[in-house]
Design a protein around this motif. Sequence first.
Motif, mmCIF file in Angstrom:
data_model
loop_
_atom_site.group_PDB
_atom_site.id
_atom_site.type_symbol
_atom_site.label_atom_id
_atom_site.label_comp_id
_atom_site.label_asym_id
_atom_site.label_seq_id
_atom_site.Cartn_x
_atom_site.Cartn_y
_atom_site.Cartn_z
ATOM 1 N N THR A 86 0.833 -1.204 0.000
ATOM 2 C CA THR A 86 0.000 0.000 0.000
ATOM 3 C C THR A 86 0.871 1.259 0.000
ATOM 4 O OG1 THR A 86 -1.732 -1.203 1.185
ATOM 5 C CG2 THR A 86 -1.851 1.197 1.248
ATOM 6 N N ASP A 111 -4.232 -2.715 -5.439
ATOM 7 C CA ASP A 111 -3.647 -3.079 -4.155
ATOM 8 C C ASP A 111 -4.358 -4.333 -3.662
ATOM 9 O OD1 ASP A 111 -2.113 -2.927 -1.872
ATOM 10 O OD2 ASP A 111 -3.309 -1.344 -0.934
ATOM 11 N N THR A 112 -3.668 -5.134 -2.913
ATOM 12 C CA THR A 112 -4.316 -6.306 -2.325
ATOM 13 C C THR A 112 -4.013 -6.348 -0.831
ATOM 14 O OG1 THR A 112 -2.418 -7.779 -2.691
ATOM 15 C CG2 THR A 112 -4.046 -7.638 -4.451
ATOM 16 N N ALA A 113 -4.935 -6.894 -0.097
ATOM 17 C CA ALA A 113 -4.737 -7.060 1.340
ATOM 18 C C ALA A 113 -5.604 -8.212 1.796
ATOM 19 C CB ALA A 113 -5.121 -5.798 2.096
HETATM 20 MG MG MG Z 1 -1.802 -2.845 2.383
#
Ligand code: MG
Length: 175
Positions: free
Chosen positions: A24, A65-67
């Motif tokens: 991020t 973005d990945t989370a």
């Molecule tokens: Mg993140």
Amino acid sequence: NPMESDYDVIYKVLVIGESYVGKTSLINSMRHETYTRNLMPTVGVDFVNQDYDVDGHRVRLQIWDTAGQERFRDINKFMYRGTKGLLLVFDITDKNTFDSINYWMRTLAEADIDSEEVIIVGNKCDLWWQRKIKLAAAEKLAKYHSSKYFETSAKENTNVTELFSQMAYDLVEAN
Ligand code: MG
Ligand code: GDP
């Protein structure tokens, strides 16, 4: 003309890697946002658009973005649909995140996720005195996976613009 598109081509790019490596922060840094200010959600996925001029081609990167997908079993395959570029991020001060690169590569291959361009990113290079992964070791791994290797600092905005520009350039070359 409002009907005219402001880009010639758009490529989806996914930023993946273990939790806390700075995925991020890299996107925020690329956007010239303060790296600590979280523009992206901490769960789920979202994207930002960034435009480049590559030899006269107006290229838009749609950067996701990945989370919370840090374990492959949690990865929603639909998220990868249409992905052209992958930034596979680890933290140069955390050996576990480096070791996970092979795991990511294997699981992506097993899931038949085929992107055109993968760049391996060693982030947090501002913490050089805590470095656990030698530059040569990271370069060797990248070479093994036929990937480029970039070292970045999202905190100090080092090599971040170069990284995303390289992805835009490589995707134009590949298409
Ligand atoms: Mg993140
Ligand atoms: P993510 O889980 O991969 O999205 O990682 P975050 O972007 O949330 O960053 C995790 C932590 O690492 C945060 O405390 C960030 O401030 C910190 N961080 C991210 N990038 C860097 C960097 O380049 N240098 C340093 N020193 N810290 C960073």
